[in-house]
Design a protein around this motif. Structure first.
Motif, short mmCIF file in Angstrom:
data_model
loop_
_atom_site.label_atom_id
_atom_site.label_comp_id
_atom_site.label_asym_id
_atom_site.label_seq_id
_atom_site.Cartn_x
_atom_site.Cartn_y
_atom_site.Cartn_z
N ILE A 216 8.89 13.41 1.21
CA ILE A 216 9.79 13.09 2.33
C ILE A 216 9.38 13.85 3.59
N ILE A 217 9.13 15.13 3.45
CA ILE A 217 8.79 15.97 4.61
C ILE A 217 7.48 15.53 5.25
N ILE A 218 6.44 15.31 4.42
CA ILE A 218 5.14 14.92 4.96
C ILE A 218 5.19 13.53 5.56
N ILE A 286 17.25 7.11 -1.23
CA ILE A 286 17.36 6.63 0.15
C ILE A 286 16.39 7.37 1.07
N LEU A 287 16.30 8.69 0.93
CA LEU A 287 15.41 9.48 1.79
C LEU A 287 13.94 9.14 1.54
N VAL A 288 13.58 8.95 0.27
CA VAL A 288 12.20 8.55 -0.03
C VAL A 288 11.90 7.19 0.57
N ALA A 289 12.83 6.26 0.46
CA ALA A 289 12.62 4.92 1.01
C ALA A 289 12.49 4.94 2.53
N ILE A 290 13.35 5.70 3.21
CA ILE A 290 13.27 5.81 4.68
C ILE A 290 11.94 6.40 5.10
N ALA A 291 11.52 7.48 4.44
CA ALA A 291 10.27 8.14 4.80
C ALA A 291 9.08 7.22 4.57
N ALA A 292 9.06 6.51 3.45
CA ALA A 292 7.94 5.62 3.14
C ALA A 292 7.88 4.44 4.10
N LEU A 293 9.04 3.84 4.40
CA LEU A 293 9.07 2.69 5.30
C LEU A 293 8.64 3.07 6.72
N GLY A 294 9.01 4.28 7.13
CA GLY A 294 8.63 4.71 8.46
C GLY A 294 7.17 5.12 8.58
N ALA A 295 6.55 5.44 7.45
CA ALA A 295 5.19 5.98 7.49
C ALA A 295 4.12 4.90 7.48
N GLN A 296 4.45 3.68 7.02
CA GLN A 296 3.43 2.62 7.03
C GLN A 296 4.08 1.27 7.24
N ALA A 297 3.30 0.30 7.70
CA ALA A 297 3.81 -1.04 7.96
C ALA A 297 4.24 -1.69 6.65
#
Length: 485
Positions: A216-218, A286-297
């Motif tokens: 999540i942090i990275i 939820i936090l993992v999903a938000i971080a992953a969605l924001g990190a790549q298309a």
């Protein structure tokens, strides 16, 4: 004494007061010891729920729902929460080992309780085998990432394959050795005592939560809001389809209720641990999903293997995060297998205590205060299945067993509210009877969506269970010996 009829035997119920009396003097000969704390119990729920699903589910569901998969997670969490609330009330009222088997015995009768027990064996015993099969692959990937070495395929896959309704020899492997080894490692840990097992599980859960927190942090350092548009490219249809699949990543919260005989202050801690585990699991998902969605298309998720590891590797340009995530997956599956095997042994313990199974399953080691023989029998059975049967067949059976157990618990809440309204409860389901009714409808909907092969395999299993009940369990039931109809 009048011999009870078949109908009376099938419908006879075990009084709640009897359950309470059986566990009122913990630590005595033949009983289990109350040594599991609230924190350890909460980690049981988290450990059994957060498996490898979150490491891979986004690759499967983002193409279905787009960034609106966040809403899918919330819908799935809400649906799982309905059932969790029902488990919380039942566990606070009947704080014993056995989970929904014990609850059904007190509310719906012996026949239904035995059917539920058969479903629980599918949920716990069979899923433990399926999870351990997956662990073999994750372990192999970790070894390859660290050393570049590959284990022989003959020792990583089952010799059996599934074709339609038939299972035959013809697989490329000889035995899934890592899967069998994992089961026996968990068995050895469980045989040392529930307190030691709970501590080990809590440590493993903290490690895997730490790995997810690292992701999540990275990933948040590369967050781009543009990646969240269009938010729902496939509309609510995609959202609901993804929610149905994501719901199964919340399965495992009911493992808390299998520890009823060994929990400190069970009327308080059982429902509290279920609620805390649900909040922790939902928050991390939820936090993992938000971080992953924001990190790549969102288009990059389609077909992406080891999705979270790939995202970190793209962000950092290093293989180290991928290795750490692979290690987290290995630890994650270890803790899931440990808790699921624990739950299976306690369900069998409760059944043997009721006379439904031979007494060897309730025999407690006086030194470790655990059902040691029970544990080794379960380990031998699960390890054999994991070593020789393909995982796809196993997962089909697990889904049905879980949903039937969920349905029965929700029905039990409604029955006990009307038949025993004044019975002491450490927790009450809010918005009664809407919550248990919604839980029942949801479970029936998910059951209806399962494939035909699942119903046929379950039908065979039910016939086998019924044969055992009518030939052994019904005649050896403690209620039969006590002359209770």
């Amino acid at each position: 004494m009048t011999t009870p009829s078949l109908g009376q035997r099938l419908l006879r119920k075990k009084p709640v007061r009897t359950y309470v009396a059986e566990t009122s003097a913990p630590g005595t000969e033949g009983g289990l010891q109350r040594s599991i704390t609230l924190f350890q119990l909460t980690m049981f729920g988290v450990g059994a729920t957060i498996g490898t699903g979150i490491f891979f589910v986004l690759s499967e569901q983002v193409p279905v729902a787009g960034p609106a998969v966040l809403i899918s997670f919330l819908i799935a969490a809400f649906a799982a929460g309905l059932t969790a609330l029902c488990y919380a009330e039942m566990s606070s009222m009947i704080p014993v080992s056995g989970s929904s088997y014990s609850y059904a015995y007190a509310t719906l009768g012996e026949g239904v309780a035995f059917l539920v027990a058969a479903c629980l064996i599918l949920e716990y015993g069979i899923s433990a085998a399926a999870v351990s099969v997956g662990w073999a692959e994750y372990l192999h990937n970790l070894i390859w990432n660290v050393t570049g070495l590959e284990l022989p395929r003959q020792l990583l896959t089952a010799p059996l394959v599934a074709e339609g309704y038939a299972i035959r020899f013809g697989g490329e492997g000889w035995i899934n050795l890592p899967a069998a080894c994992l089961v026996f490692l968990c068995c050895l840990l469980l045989s040392r005592g529930s307190k030691e097992s709970a501590k080990a599980n809590a440590i493993m859960v903290c490690i895997k939560l730490g790995v997810l927190a690292m992701f999540i942090i990275i990933a948040m350092t590369a967050f781009k809001s543009d990646n969240l548009t269009p938010f729902a490219p496939h509309g609510f249809t995609g959202v609901s389809m993804a929610a149905g699949s994501i719901f199964f990543t919340f399965i495992g919260l009911d493992a808390v209720s299998t520890a009823g005989d060994e929990v400190e202050n069970p009327r308080r801690n059982l429902p509290l641990a279920i609620g805390l585990a649900l909040v922790i699991v939902t928050g991390f998902y939820i936090l993992v999903a938000i971080a992953a969605l924001g990190a790549q298309a969102q288009a990059s998720f389609d077909g992406q293997e080891a999705g979270l590891a790939t995202i970190l590797q793209n962000i950092t340009g290093s293989r180290l995060p991928a290795i750490m995530l692979a290690g987290g997956a290995v630890i994650s599956v270890f803790s899931v297998t440990l808790v699921v095997l624990y739950g299976q042994t306690r369900i069998l313990f409760a059944m043997a205590r009721d006379g439904m199974l031979p007494r060897i399953f309730e025999r407690v080691n006086p030194h470790t205060m655990t059902p040691t023989a029970n544990t080794f029998i379960v380990a031998a059975f699960v390890a054999t299945i994991a070593a020789f049967v393909p995982s796809g067949v196993l997962w089909d059976l697990t889904s049905m067993g879980t949903l039937v157990a969920f349905t029965v618990v929700s029905i039990g809440v409604i029955i006990l509210r009307y038949t025993r309204p004044d019975a002491p409860r450490g927790f009450k389901v809010p918005l009664f009877p809407a919550v248990p009714i919604l839980s029942i409808l949801l479970c029936l909907y998910l059951i209806s969506s399962l494939s035909a092969i699942v119903f046929k395999l379950t039908g065979v299993w039910v016939i086998l269970a019924a044969t055992l009940y009518f030939t052994y369990s019904m005649r050896h039931s403690r209620l039969e010996k006590d002359g209770e109809a």
